[in-house]
Design an enzyme around this catalytic site. Structure first.
Site, PDB file in Angstrom:
ATOM      1  CB  CYS A 134      48.653  82.849  25.925  1.00  0.00           C
ATOM      2  SG  CYS A 134      47.166  81.875  26.225  1.00  0.00           S
ATOM      3  CB  CYS A 137      45.553  83.226  23.886  1.00  0.00           C
ATOM      4  SG  CYS A 137      45.571  83.147  25.680  1.00  0.00           S
ATOM      5  CG  ASP A 138      47.990  84.566  21.017  1.00  0.00           C
ATOM      6  OD1 ASP A 138      46.799  84.918  21.013  1.00  0.00           O
ATOM      7  OD2 ASP A 138      48.884  85.186  21.627  1.00  0.00           O
TER       8      ASP A 138
END
Length: 229
Positions: A134, A137-138
């Site tokens: 992701c 997300c990251d």
């Protein structure tokens, strides 16, 4: 009847657990069929920094565990096995878990999504240590680093474009010699100076013991192997 519930929730990620908190708090008898590998994709995420209320961030598994315990506090019951069949042809609705069948007045399906993995042992070992599913997300964790994105469809190019805001270089490794993504995404990726492409190539191995240090690549047409740091 002991196995008649007001609500049966199939799934155990953030959406499913949020539903369980609401239904159980509303005094509805709630069963969560969480699955053998419960918790959704957050269970594969280390630091979560974009969830409201945690100023210093929180580990993905800890966040999910907090949600589960919150639902249990209000009386939600959990079955940590996979749903194997459903029958929605008549009321009450039926959800089978192996040889057990549970009945509910309503069923919420919140089974979420799962990433397509490469199927490498090293990929499993290095999840959360440089292997991510992701970019949204990251991506901040890859600030000023070199990153590889594997794939050639819409998801791959969306992830690559998201990474360019942080990484110093993004390399898209694709097993074919042309992309499958929509034209607008192709145009954006091909014109982005931070993105380069390695064609006709598969990732054979992710290198590194405690964190990702590189990948071993193989050209599917020539069979030539190389290492990419």
């Amino acid at each position: 009847m002991w196995n008649l519930y007001d609500v049966i929730i199939v799934g155990s990620g953030p959406a499913a657990l949020t539903a369980a908190i609401y239904t159980s708090r509303a005094k509805l008898k709630t069963l969560v069929v969480a699955g053998a590998l419960w918790g959704g994709q957050l269970m594969l995420t280390t630091e979560v920094e974009n969830f409201p209320g945690f100023t210093e961030g929180i580990q993905g598994p800890d966040l999910i565990d907090n949600m589960r315990r919150q639902a249990e506090r209000f009386g939600a019951e959990f079955v940590f096995e996979d749903a194997t069949a459903v029958d929605f042809s008549s009321k009450p609705l039926k959800v089978s878990v192996g040889d057990k069948t549970f009945e509910g007045r309503a069923v919420i399906i919140a089974t979420g999504a799962s990433a397509k993995w490469l199927g490498l042992e090293s990929e499993i070992r290095l999840r959360g240590r440089g292997v991510s599913i992701c970019a949204t997300c990251d991506a901040p964790f890859f600030k000023d680093k070199r990153a590889i994105v594997v794939g050639g469809g819409d998801t791959a190019l969306e992830e690559a474009l998201a990474l360019t805001k942080f990484a110093k270089e993004v390399t898209v490794v694709h097993r074919r010699d042309q992309l499958r993504a929509t034209k607008v995404l192709q145009e954006r990726a091909l014109s982005n100076s931070k993105i380069r492409f390695i064609w006709d190539t598969e990732v054979q191995e992710i290198l590194g013991q405690n964190k990702v240090e590189g990948v071993r690549l193989k050209n599917v047409k020539t069979g030539e192997e190389s290492t990419f740091a």
